[in-house]
Motif scaffolding. Structure first.
Motif, mmCIF file in Angstrom:
data_model
loop_
_atom_site.group_PDB
_atom_site.id
_atom_site.type_symbol
_atom_site.label_atom_id
_atom_site.label_comp_id
_atom_site.label_asym_id
_atom_site.label_seq_id
_atom_site.Cartn_x
_atom_site.Cartn_y
_atom_site.Cartn_z
ATOM 1 N N ALA A 257 0.789 -1.065 0.177
ATOM 2 C CA ALA A 257 -0.561 0.050 -0.102
ATOM 3 C C ALA A 257 0.859 1.134 -0.033
ATOM 4 C CB ALA A 257 -1.077 -0.294 1.025
ATOM 5 N N LEU A 258 1.958 1.317 0.806
ATOM 6 C CA LEU A 258 3.013 2.774 0.753
ATOM 7 C C LEU A 258 3.131 3.048 -0.625
ATOM 8 C CD1 LEU A 258 4.723 2.315 4.836
ATOM 9 C CD2 LEU A 258 2.050 3.216 3.732
ATOM 10 N N MET A 259 3.925 1.762 -1.240
ATOM 11 C CA MET A 259 4.781 1.427 -2.449
ATOM 12 C C MET A 259 3.246 2.058 -3.681
ATOM 13 S SD MET A 259 7.367 -2.028 -2.108
ATOM 14 C CE MET A 259 7.659 -1.418 -3.891
ATOM 15 N N HIS A 260 2.220 2.286 -2.876
ATOM 16 C CA HIS A 260 1.163 2.666 -3.951
ATOM 17 C C HIS A 260 0.588 4.196 -3.730
ATOM 18 C CE1 HIS A 260 1.618 -1.786 -5.295
ATOM 19 N NE2 HIS A 260 1.681 -0.864 -7.061
ATOM 20 N N GLY A 261 1.387 4.377 -2.980
ATOM 21 C CA GLY A 261 1.057 5.579 -2.344
ATOM 22 C C GLY A 261 -0.716 5.536 -1.760
ATOM 23 N N ARG A 262 -0.568 4.575 -1.337
ATOM 24 C CA ARG A 262 -2.069 4.748 0.132
ATOM 25 C C ARG A 262 -1.336 4.510 1.284
ATOM 26 N NH1 ARG A 262 -2.923 0.487 -3.694
ATOM 27 N NH2 ARG A 262 -3.174 -0.547 -2.563
ATOM 28 N N ASP A 263 -2.357 5.175 2.118
ATOM 29 C CA ASP A 263 -2.091 4.781 3.539
ATOM 30 C C ASP A 263 -1.829 3.365 3.777
ATOM 31 O OD1 ASP A 263 -2.485 4.479 6.170
ATOM 32 O OD2 ASP A 263 -4.730 5.404 6.132
ATOM 33 N N GLY A 264 -1.351 2.547 4.547
ATOM 34 C CA GLY A 264 -0.796 1.504 4.967
ATOM 35 C C GLY A 264 -1.617 0.451 5.840
ATOM 36 N N THR A 265 -2.159 1.602 5.761
ATOM 37 C CA THR A 265 -3.883 0.599 6.751
ATOM 38 C C THR A 265 -4.344 -0.354 5.571
ATOM 39 O OG1 THR A 265 -5.361 2.377 7.067
ATOM 40 C CG2 THR A 265 -3.298 1.311 8.684
ATOM 41 N N SER A 266 -4.230 0.605 4.493
ATOM 42 C CA SER A 266 -5.718 0.377 3.079
ATOM 43 C C SER A 266 -4.909 -0.963 2.678
ATOM 44 C CB SER A 266 -5.923 1.057 2.153
ATOM 45 O OG SER A 266 -4.205 1.427 1.699
ATOM 46 N N GLY A 267 -3.720 -1.641 3.192
ATOM 47 C CA GLY A 267 -3.222 -3.098 2.680
ATOM 48 C C GLY A 267 -3.477 -3.906 2.648
ATOM 49 N N VAL A 268 -4.421 -4.417 4.316
ATOM 50 C CA VAL A 268 -4.398 -4.807 4.667
ATOM 51 C C VAL A 268 -5.871 -4.989 4.568
ATOM 52 C CG1 VAL A 268 -4.271 -6.152 6.724
ATOM 53 C CG2 VAL A 268 -2.151 -5.220 6.383
#
Length: 519
Positions: free
Chosen positions: A168-179
């Motif tokens: 998520a962070l590598m794609h410019g999103r909030d890290g919490t959105s990747g889980v």
């Protein structure tokens, strides 16, 4: 305990290792030969083999890391000689994997970022698989070296979370959105509660045994190296077998799920869809899809969005309800039904369409899972019933595990049980309590562990054999007023606390590195 491994055990280990690798290799070659010869590359083949070996390596390490808990009680009560105990436990781990349901396997996969699952054959997909497996193996080996009974399940969950946050962070999103935090919470509760269940239930069972069973021998520590009376010995061997079987049934599925993810991404034509389903079932599939589409359209009579797949992907990733989710699901459901009706069977789906059909099925299945839990969708009972039936058809078409995968994982877990078990066994048998483990304490801890893991398997929840059994032993020591070794308990708690953050940091870092290497 410290007697060198016999030559017969070494020969058995080598024979099973070679046999397992040959069995897996021949079946894999049979399944993918045509596809790889026409469309594969040497790099893809090498990555596939490497990923499979690392996944089997995780199960092998899991075997000697976690299953050592199952044999500690029979070894320290002299119910079985150490080398007989580990081979016996390995056999029941093998049987547990073979008879497992697969629910835990696909429950683990659902924790992964949706965009990586849809593109698991890409460079990002391989980076994900390598990162989470290698980080889990590294932490397992580190805690094993220190003799700490940490949890392989706990470690793998942390590794998955780390990959999701990094992606998520590598794609410019909030890290919490990747889980998928709802699913992580569900798994987290099982991992958090299972040690407490082990501690208190084992303690209560020991107290109950003291009141009901009047055989004083049961509550004595073993004398010298004499085996216990036959009925006590039978009980302890039975509980060891049960814990080993339950461990194989639950923990073995984690490796199976990851191997299927690798196979689906690398060789979708062979493993993307369950081609073993008979063509006669496809007529029912198409009718259920049509009925489900009509129900959804009646429930929310709105035009489908221009990009229904993107809407469902966004919904699964963030789990934020939007009014266009139901129309999008209706559109994708209709497309799936039309495709299956046109092809006639899953085996007839053209090679170029397999990936898209499977991805559509995955998006629909995961969206239905979330809708069934949603309080905002306000779907009527008839629509929910159709969704449940359609999800069953989708899962039967995509969530399958070939027999050779089960057998190979079972061999890896069983062989892992046969090596490296001493460090963890010594901790469980000697360093948790201040006194020697009694027969009743060993039986109580293992009965509770067997029941807890078996129940978790039935509900599709991953739990830690390590946490349940070691906390069960601690519970019996507390109930028996034998005293606990505080240094060991502190180290166990520290390993339990550090497992998640360390696994998250390791897998996130490795995912970033591998993503750069595979570009």
């Amino acid at each position: 305990m410290h007697r060198p491994t016999s030559s017969s055990t070494v020969l058995l280990f080598v024979a099973l290792l070679i046999g397992g690798l040959l069995f897996a290799g021949l079946n894999l070659f049979h399944d993918v030969n045509d596809t790889m010869s026409r469309h594969g590359s040497w790099i893809a083949i090498l990555l596939l083999i490497l990923a499979l070996l690392i996944a089997l390596g995780f199960e092998f390490v899991n075997g000697f890391h976690d299953t050592a808990n199952a044999v500690a009680t029979v070894i320290y009560t002299h119910s079985l000689p150490p080398h007989v105990a580990v081979v016996w436990s390995g056999l029941f781990n093998f049987l547990g994997v073979l008879t497992s349901s697969g629910a835990v396997a696909f429950g683990i996969i659902s924790l992964l970022p949706v965009e990586l699952i849809l593109q698991v054959g890409s460079s990002a997909g391989f980076a994900m698989v390598f990162a989470l497996l290698i980080s889990a193996i590294l932490w397992n080996l580190g805690t094993w070296w220190l003799g700490l009974p940490a949890s392989s399940s706990h470690t793998l969950i942390g590794s998955i979370i780390g990959v999701g946050i990094a992606n998520a962070l590598m794609h410019g999103r909030d890290g919490t959105s990747g889980v998928d935090w709802a699913q992580v919470s569900k798994v987290g509760y099982s991992l958090l509660l299972s040690p407490l269940v082990g501690f208190f239930c084992a303690a209560l069972l020991l107290v109950l045994l003291k009141r009901v069973v009047k055989q004083a021998q049961l509550f004595d520590a073993p004398k010298n190296k004499e085996a216990p009376p036959w009925w006590i010995r039978s009980l302890l061997v039975l509980t060891c077998s049960g814990v080993s079987f339950a461990h194989g049934s639950n923990d073995g599925q984690k490796g199976m799920g990851l191997i299927m993810l690798i196979l689906v991404g690398t060789v979708p034509l062979s493993y993307g869809l369950n081609r073993a389903l008979p063509a006669s079932e496809m007529g029912k599939f198409a009718l259920v899809a049509q009925a489900t589409q009509q129900s959804l359209q009646q429930a929310v009579p709105a035009a489908a969005p221009e990009q229904p797949r993107a809407v469902l992907t966004h919904y699964i990733r963030g789990q934020h309800w939007q009014p266009d989710v139901v129309p999008a699901l209706a559109a994708v459901t209709g497309q799936i039904g039309q495709q299956i009706a046109a092809y006639g069977s899953l085996a007839s789906v053209p090679e170029a369409s397999v990936g898209n059909v499977r991805n559509d099925m995955y998006l629909a299945s995961e969206s239905i899972r979330l809708l069934q839990q949603s309080k905002e969708a306000h779907l009527d009972q008839a629509t929910l019933a159709n969704l449940k039936t359609f999800k069953g058809e989708l899962d039967a078409s995509t969530k399958f595990i070939p027999t050779w995968v089960k057998v190979t994982v079972a061999i890896a877990l069983g062989l892992g049980t046969m090596v490296g078990w001493r460090r963890i066994v010594v901790t469980v048998g000697e360093k948790i309590g201040k006194t020697h483990l009694t027969y009743a304490q060993g039986a109580s801890a293992e009965l509770v562990a067997m029941a807890t893991i078996g129940a978790a398997d039935a509900f599709g929840l991953p739990v830690s054999t390590t946490h349940v059994l070691s906390s069960g032993v601690a519970g019996t020591m507390a109930a028996n007023r034998s005293g606990l070794q505080i240094d060991t308990i502190r180290n166990l708690l520290m390993a339990w606390v550090l497992t998640l953050p360390v696994a998250i940091a390791l897998s996130a870092s490795l995912y970033w590195v591998f993503s750069k290497l595979f570009v």
